[in-house]
Design a protein around this motif. Structure first.
Motif, mmCIF file in Angstrom:
data_model
loop_
_atom_site.group_PDB
_atom_site.id
_atom_site.type_symbol
_atom_site.label_atom_id
_atom_site.label_comp_id
_atom_site.label_asym_id
_atom_site.label_seq_id
_atom_site.Cartn_x
_atom_site.Cartn_y
_atom_site.Cartn_z
ATOM 1 N N GLU A 255 0.820 -1.215 0.000
ATOM 2 C CA GLU A 255 0.000 0.000 0.000
ATOM 3 C C GLU A 255 0.852 1.261 0.000
ATOM 4 O OE1 GLU A 255 -3.646 -2.118 2.536
ATOM 5 O OE2 GLU A 255 -2.394 -0.543 3.459
ATOM 6 N N SER A 256 1.996 1.225 0.694
ATOM 7 C CA SER A 256 2.835 2.420 0.787
ATOM 8 C C SER A 256 3.401 2.829 -0.575
ATOM 9 C CB SER A 256 3.979 2.184 1.780
ATOM 10 O OG SER A 256 4.896 1.219 1.296
ATOM 11 N N ILE A 257 3.622 1.865 -1.450
ATOM 12 C CA ILE A 257 4.127 2.185 -2.793
ATOM 13 C C ILE A 257 3.107 3.034 -3.546
ATOM 14 C CG2 ILE A 257 4.762 1.211 -5.037
ATOM 15 C CD1 ILE A 257 5.842 -1.224 -3.542
ATOM 16 N N ARG A 258 1.833 2.694 -3.405
ATOM 17 C CA ARG A 258 0.795 3.414 -4.147
ATOM 18 C C ARG A 258 0.605 4.837 -3.637
ATOM 19 N NH1 ARG A 258 2.526 0.866 -6.635
ATOM 20 N NH2 ARG A 258 2.075 -1.258 -7.321
ATOM 21 N N LYS A 259 1.045 5.115 -2.422
ATOM 22 C CA LYS A 259 0.905 6.461 -1.874
ATOM 23 C C LYS A 259 2.078 7.364 -2.239
ATOM 24 C CE LYS A 259 -2.915 5.589 0.367
ATOM 25 N NZ LYS A 259 -4.189 6.224 -0.038
ATOM 26 N N PHE A 260 3.152 6.786 -2.770
ATOM 27 C CA PHE A 260 4.348 7.582 -3.022
ATOM 28 C C PHE A 260 4.181 8.387 -4.316
ATOM 29 C CE2 PHE A 260 8.848 8.207 -4.219
ATOM 30 C CZ PHE A 260 9.279 8.814 -3.050
ATOM 31 N N PRO A 261 4.696 9.627 -4.359
ATOM 32 C CA PRO A 261 4.526 10.474 -5.552
ATOM 33 C C PRO A 261 5.174 9.868 -6.801
ATOM 34 C CG PRO A 261 5.348 11.752 -3.681
ATOM 35 C CD PRO A 261 5.413 10.328 -3.269
ATOM 36 N N ASP A 262 4.668 10.285 -7.952
ATOM 37 C CA ASP A 262 5.283 9.824 -9.199
ATOM 38 C C ASP A 262 6.637 10.514 -9.405
ATOM 39 O OD1 ASP A 262 4.846 12.394 -10.274
ATOM 40 O OD2 ASP A 262 2.976 11.800 -11.232
ATOM 41 N N GLN A 263 7.322 10.130 -10.460
ATOM 42 C CA GLN A 263 8.698 10.560 -10.673
ATOM 43 C C GLN A 263 8.847 12.080 -10.742
ATOM 44 O OE1 GLN A 263 7.098 7.960 -11.971
ATOM 45 N NE2 GLN A 263 8.467 6.462 -12.930
ATOM 46 N N GLU A 264 8.006 12.747 -11.504
ATOM 47 C CA GLU A 264 8.125 14.192 -11.668
ATOM 48 C C GLU A 264 7.781 14.932 -10.376
ATOM 49 O OE1 GLU A 264 9.357 16.046 -13.902
ATOM 50 O OE2 GLU A 264 9.572 14.700 -15.620
ATOM 51 N N THR A 265 6.741 14.460 -9.697
ATOM 52 C CA THR A 265 6.351 15.108 -8.441
ATOM 53 C C THR A 265 7.457 14.994 -7.404
ATOM 54 O OG1 THR A 265 4.022 14.625 -8.888
ATOM 55 C CG2 THR A 265 4.615 15.162 -6.617
ATOM 56 N N PHE A 266 8.046 13.817 -7.303
ATOM 57 C CA PHE A 266 9.121 13.627 -6.332
ATOM 58 C C PHE A 266 10.344 14.456 -6.705
ATOM 59 C CE2 PHE A 266 12.611 10.902 -4.466
ATOM 60 C CZ PHE A 266 12.414 11.348 -3.165
ATOM 61 N N ALA A 267 10.646 14.566 -7.986
ATOM 62 C CA ALA A 267 11.755 15.419 -8.418
ATOM 63 C C ALA A 267 11.517 16.862 -7.977
ATOM 64 C CB ALA A 267 11.927 15.337 -9.938
ATOM 65 N N GLY A 268 10.266 17.318 -8.055
ATOM 66 C CA GLY A 268 9.940 18.665 -7.602
ATOM 67 C C GLY A 268 10.147 18.834 -6.106
ATOM 68 N N MET A 269 9.864 17.803 -5.327
ATOM 69 C CA MET A 269 10.093 17.856 -3.890
ATOM 70 C C MET A 269 11.578 17.963 -3.564
ATOM 71 S SD MET A 269 7.308 14.958 -2.705
ATOM 72 C CE MET A 269 7.528 15.200 -0.944
ATOM 73 N N ILE A 270 12.395 17.286 -4.340
ATOM 74 C CA ILE A 270 13.844 17.355 -4.135
ATOM 75 C C ILE A 270 14.349 18.762 -4.441
ATOM 76 C CG2 ILE A 270 16.073 16.482 -4.957
ATOM 77 C CD1 ILE A 270 14.680 13.784 -5.459
#
Length: 296
Positions: A255-270
């Motif tokens: 379930e935790s995998i499905r809650k994690f942001p997609d690649q572009e969203t996570f790149a924006g967080m970084i």
């Protein structure tokens, strides 16, 4: 962006007891979650003002203050079988992904690595094999995972280069600008506040230091994502029950995998945490992804 190794890993969750010699960082707290053998025992109780902010724990919504203890409980539960489950469920592909991580990271002698959520030491061991003149610290909040790493044969051979510290990714027990490389492999999705963990990564890195994150991600093809989801939800918890006698913990991991942001969203967080030159590479068509950023 280039795809790296092939295959489908479905379990790379962080790594596997109480610790005998592991140092405990000042920001660590005893596990507050309640567990029973074979799975989660969910606690009921009034929500205090301090815990009024909520977050997700898999598909559940829980008080933010409780997530850390719940996650620590999951990894305490699976620690003794963690490495076995990784290989069984991925067919060994998680090893190829970690090798791809090292290829892009290109470790060098003289560097100091901090591997957060590093549990059983897979990333630190690989880093030091490629750079025998480097130093590494494995930091994990779960004592059972760190102890499992210390018991591996490689840990004894690298004793002079490798340290094990119990600590929280959101409040690292290290000085500013004290590492050249920060890695976190299949662990950041379990952090309560991902932005805080990324800010801590930026803080402890020296100028010119590099962040690299290996984490499950999203497939760009809806049909493949559907098939992957069916496998994850129907097969992995069952394997967890058979091999580790713990269905609930592996259900959470899916379930935790499905809650994690997609690649572009996570790149924006970084980028929002202060990192520059942020890039990512998909692995196995996006089942996992590597994200890289620099503190410049």
């Amino acid at each position: 962006l280039h795809s790296a190794p092939h295959g489908l890993d479905l379990w790379q969750f962080r790594h596997p007891v109480p610790l005998r010699r592991t140092r405990r960082g000042p920001h660590c707290h005893p596990r507050s979650a309640s567990y029973k053998e074979g799975g989660l025992q969910r606690r009921q109780g009034p929500m205090t003002e301090e815990s009024s902010t909520t977050t997700h724990f898999g598909d559940q919504v829980v008080p933010e203050a409780e997530k850390k203890g719940l996650v620590e409980g999951v990894f305490t539960s699976v620690a003794s079988r963690y490495d076995v489950m990784n290989d069984l469920m991925s067919g060994g592909v998680h090893r190829l992904w970690k090798d791809a991580m090292m290829d892009w990271l290109a470790p060098r002698d003289g560097q100091r690595l901090l591997d957060v959520a590093g549990g059983t030491g897979d990333i630190a061991f690989r880093f030091l094999r490629r750079a025998p003149g480097a130093q590494a610290v494995v930091c994990d909040m779960t004592a059972a995972m760190l102890e499992a790493g210390r018991q591996r044969a490689e840990a004894a051979r690298l004793e002079g280069q490798l340290d094990w510290v119990q600590g929280d990714a959101m409040a690292l027990p290290f000085a500013d600008a004290s590492f050249d490389v920060y890695t976190i492999s299949f662990g950041i999705r379990n952090v309560t506040r991902i932005g805080d963990a990324l800010s801590e990564a930026f803080r402890v890195l020296r100028p010119g230091g590099r962040l690299m994150v290996l984490e499950f991600s999203q497939l760009p093809n809806p049909a493949l994502q559907w098939a992957y989801d069916r496998y994850s939800y129907n097969v992995i918890p069952t394997m967890g029950q058979v091999v580790a006698r713990d269905r609930d913990s592996y259900q959470y991991l899916v379930e935790s995998i499905r809650k994690f942001p997609d690649q572009e969203t996570f790149a924006g967080m970084i980028r929002a945490a202060g990192f520059e030159q942020v890039r990512y590479r998909n692995l196995t068509m996006g089942v996992a992804a590597l994200h890289s950023g620099w503190k410049l």
